[in-house]
Design a protein around this motif. Structure first.
Motif, PDB file in Angstrom:
ATOM      1  N   LEU A 178      -8.382   3.615   3.900  1.00  0.00           N
ATOM      2  CA  LEU A 178      -7.299   2.689   4.195  1.00  0.00           C
ATOM      3  C   LEU A 178      -7.817   1.288   4.493  1.00  0.00           C
ATOM      4  CD1 LEU A 178      -4.307   2.104   4.629  1.00  0.00           C
ATOM      5  CD2 LEU A 178      -4.562   2.983   6.969  1.00  0.00           C
ATOM      6  N   THR A 179      -8.933   1.179   5.174  1.00  0.00           N
ATOM      7  CA  THR A 179      -9.488  -0.140   5.494  1.00  0.00           C
ATOM      8  C   THR A 179      -9.799  -0.925   4.227  1.00  0.00           C
ATOM      9  OG1 THR A 179     -10.392   0.671   7.574  1.00  0.00           O
ATOM     10  CG2 THR A 179     -11.352  -1.362   6.697  1.00  0.00           C
ATOM     11  N   VAL A 236      -3.074   0.339  -3.711  1.00  0.00           N
ATOM     12  CA  VAL A 236      -2.595  -1.031  -3.564  1.00  0.00           C
ATOM     13  C   VAL A 236      -1.892  -1.341  -4.876  1.00  0.00           C
ATOM     14  CG1 VAL A 236      -3.226  -3.428  -3.160  1.00  0.00           C
ATOM     15  CG2 VAL A 236      -4.533  -1.601  -2.057  1.00  0.00           C
ATOM     16  N   LEU A 281      -5.534  -5.599  -0.363  1.00  0.00           N
ATOM     17  CA  LEU A 281      -4.193  -6.151  -0.227  1.00  0.00           C
ATOM     18  C   LEU A 281      -4.249  -7.587   0.271  1.00  0.00           C
ATOM     19  CD1 LEU A 281      -1.111  -5.791  -0.272  1.00  0.00           C
ATOM     20  CD2 LEU A 281      -1.295  -4.865   2.044  1.00  0.00           C
ATOM     21  N   GLU A 282      -5.058  -7.832   1.283  1.00  0.00           N
ATOM     22  CA  GLU A 282      -5.191  -9.190   1.812  1.00  0.00           C
ATOM     23  C   GLU A 282      -5.753 -10.143   0.759  1.00  0.00           C
ATOM     24  OE1 GLU A 282      -4.679 -12.376   4.106  1.00  0.00           O
ATOM     25  OE2 GLU A 282      -3.901 -10.364   4.492  1.00  0.00           O
ATOM     26  N   ILE A 313       0.855  -1.185   0.000  1.00  0.00           N
ATOM     27  CA  ILE A 313       0.000   0.000   0.000  1.00  0.00           C
ATOM     28  C   ILE A 313       0.888   1.232   0.000  1.00  0.00           C
ATOM     29  CG2 ILE A 313      -1.720   1.342   1.274  1.00  0.00           C
ATOM     30  CD1 ILE A 313      -2.805  -1.295   2.375  1.00  0.00           C
ATOM     31  N   LYS A 345      -6.577  -2.122   2.674  1.00  0.00           N
ATOM     32  CA  LYS A 345      -6.037  -3.281   3.389  1.00  0.00           C
ATOM     33  C   LYS A 345      -6.784  -4.553   3.025  1.00  0.00           C
ATOM     34  CE  LYS A 345      -4.123  -0.886   7.403  1.00  0.00           C
ATOM     35  NZ  LYS A 345      -4.232  -0.678   8.858  1.00  0.00           N
ATOM     36  N   GLU A 346      -8.097  -4.452   2.852  1.00  0.00           N
ATOM     37  CA  GLU A 346      -8.893  -5.620   2.457  1.00  0.00           C
ATOM     38  C   GLU A 346      -8.476  -6.106   1.068  1.00  0.00           C
ATOM     39  OE1 GLU A 346     -12.930  -4.279   2.871  1.00  0.00           O
ATOM     40  OE2 GLU A 346     -12.875  -4.424   5.062  1.00  0.00           O
TER      41      GLU A 346
END
Length: 64
Positions: A37-38, A20, A44-45, A6, A41-42
């Motif tokens: 950002l949340t 991302v 990215l995962e 990120i 992150k999702e």
């Protein structure tokens, strides 16, 4: 194998975007842009999970 991460980018209008990306600016082939950002992150995962399913481990894990 790709190394997803990120990148926090400050936009010309002063807003912040979370990218991302599969590499640093100038060397990336793909990026997904988010205001939150949340959500970044999702994504990215999810990308790391897909990478793991395809190769058995992520690039990040391979470097550890």
């Amino acid at each position: 194998m790709t190394s997803w991460g990120i990148i926090k980018a400050e936009m010309p209008d002063g807003s912040v975007e979370f990218q991302v990306s599969d590499g640093p600016r100038g060397k990336r082939s793909t990026s997904y842009d988010f205001d939150d950002l949340t959500e970044a992150k999702e994504m990215l995962e999810a990308l790391r999970t897909m990478e793991r399913l395809n190769t058995g481990r992520t690039m990040w894990e391979a470097r550890q």
